[in-house]
Design an enzyme around this catalytic site. Structure first.
Site, short mmCIF file in Angstrom:
data_model
loop_
_atom_site.label_atom_id
_atom_site.label_comp_id
_atom_site.label_asym_id
_atom_site.label_seq_id
_atom_site.Cartn_x
_atom_site.Cartn_y
_atom_site.Cartn_z
N CYS A 123 -2.18 36.14 37.55
CA CYS A 123 -2.71 37.48 37.42
C CYS A 123 -2.73 37.44 35.97
CB CYS A 123 -2.03 38.56 37.98
SG CYS A 123 -2.19 39.91 37.36
N CYS A 178 -0.74 40.34 34.53
CA CYS A 178 0.79 40.25 34.74
C CYS A 178 1.36 39.22 33.78
CB CYS A 178 0.98 39.58 36.21
SG CYS A 178 0.25 40.60 37.28
#
Length: 230
Positions: A159, A162
């Protein structure tokens, strides 16, 4: 005569342009499932290879929207005349890809509203899920209970936002580590807990105090923002 012709041409072009703009359709999970089952459709997952390995729709092809070279190479042989069904994690990349395909002359393009997160939350079939036991709610509650402050990070290695948050969290631990406990939940694996907590995108941060949620945010958070909430 020229005015009449201009009006006629204008009245013809506008509806045509409008119809063309309507070719990209955003579908609910049930609508997408029904349409994607047809025999003549193309199903495309525009997430990364890492995301694809955490579970994907049956018969889906994969091309990473964020990797321009790979994406164009893998999609160059798709049939513009056949319906194209696209999905990603939560809908952002598939919508962007759908607009790109429209510009390339594809006729019927459909994007999954809410992405595969919504698909999983609707308990639809997913292939290729890793053989790792799902965390249940009781196990999750054990992690957050107690008197200390707990920061839960729902994220994943594949991600992009992330990954961007990793140095922020590392700095937070170095500066404020004695004030809280950090719990990291892999959002590509523990989808059951995500569903129960209405986590439908990554990353999501939740702060618990005395076992109760006191703050929640989806997306990027600054160091100062996290400090102030802890």
């Amino acid at each position: 005569m020229s005015k009449i012709f201009t009006v006629f041409l204008f009245s013809y072009i506008i509806p045509f342009a409008f119809l063309h703009a309507q070719e990209v359709k955003l579908l609910s999970v049930d609508e997408f499932e029904k349409g994607a089952k047809a025999s003549n459709v193309q199903l495309l997952d525009v997430r990364t290879a890492g995301e694809f390995k955490t579970g994907h729709l049956k018969h889906a092809l994969q091309a990473d929207w964020n990797n321009t070279v790979q994406f164009k190479d893998r999609t160059q042989h798709l049939d513009k005349a056949k319906p194209l069904f696209i999905y990603c994690l939560s809908g952002g990349r598939s919508n962007a890809a759908a607009e790109w395909f429209q510009q390339q002359g594809y006729g019927k393009i459909y994007s999954l509203k809410g992405g595969i997160n919504a698909w999983k939350q609707a308990n639809k079939e997913v292939e290729g899920m890793p053989d790792i036991p799902q965390m249940n709610r009781e196990e999750y509650n054990t992690l957050i209970k107690g008197s200390e402050t707990v920061l839960v990070d729902f994220g994943a290695e594949w991600c992009p936002p992330c990954k961007k948050m990793e140095p922020v969290l590392e700095k937070l631990k170095n500066e404020e580590g004695n004030k809280f406990k950090l719990v990291k939940i892999d959002g590509g694996i523990h989808t059951n807990v995500m569903k129960e907590l209405n986590v439908d995108a990554l990353p999501v941060f939740i702060i618990y105090k005395n076992g109760k949620p006191v703050w929640r945010k989806q997306g990027i958070a600054t160091l100062d923002e996290l400090k102030s909430q802890l």
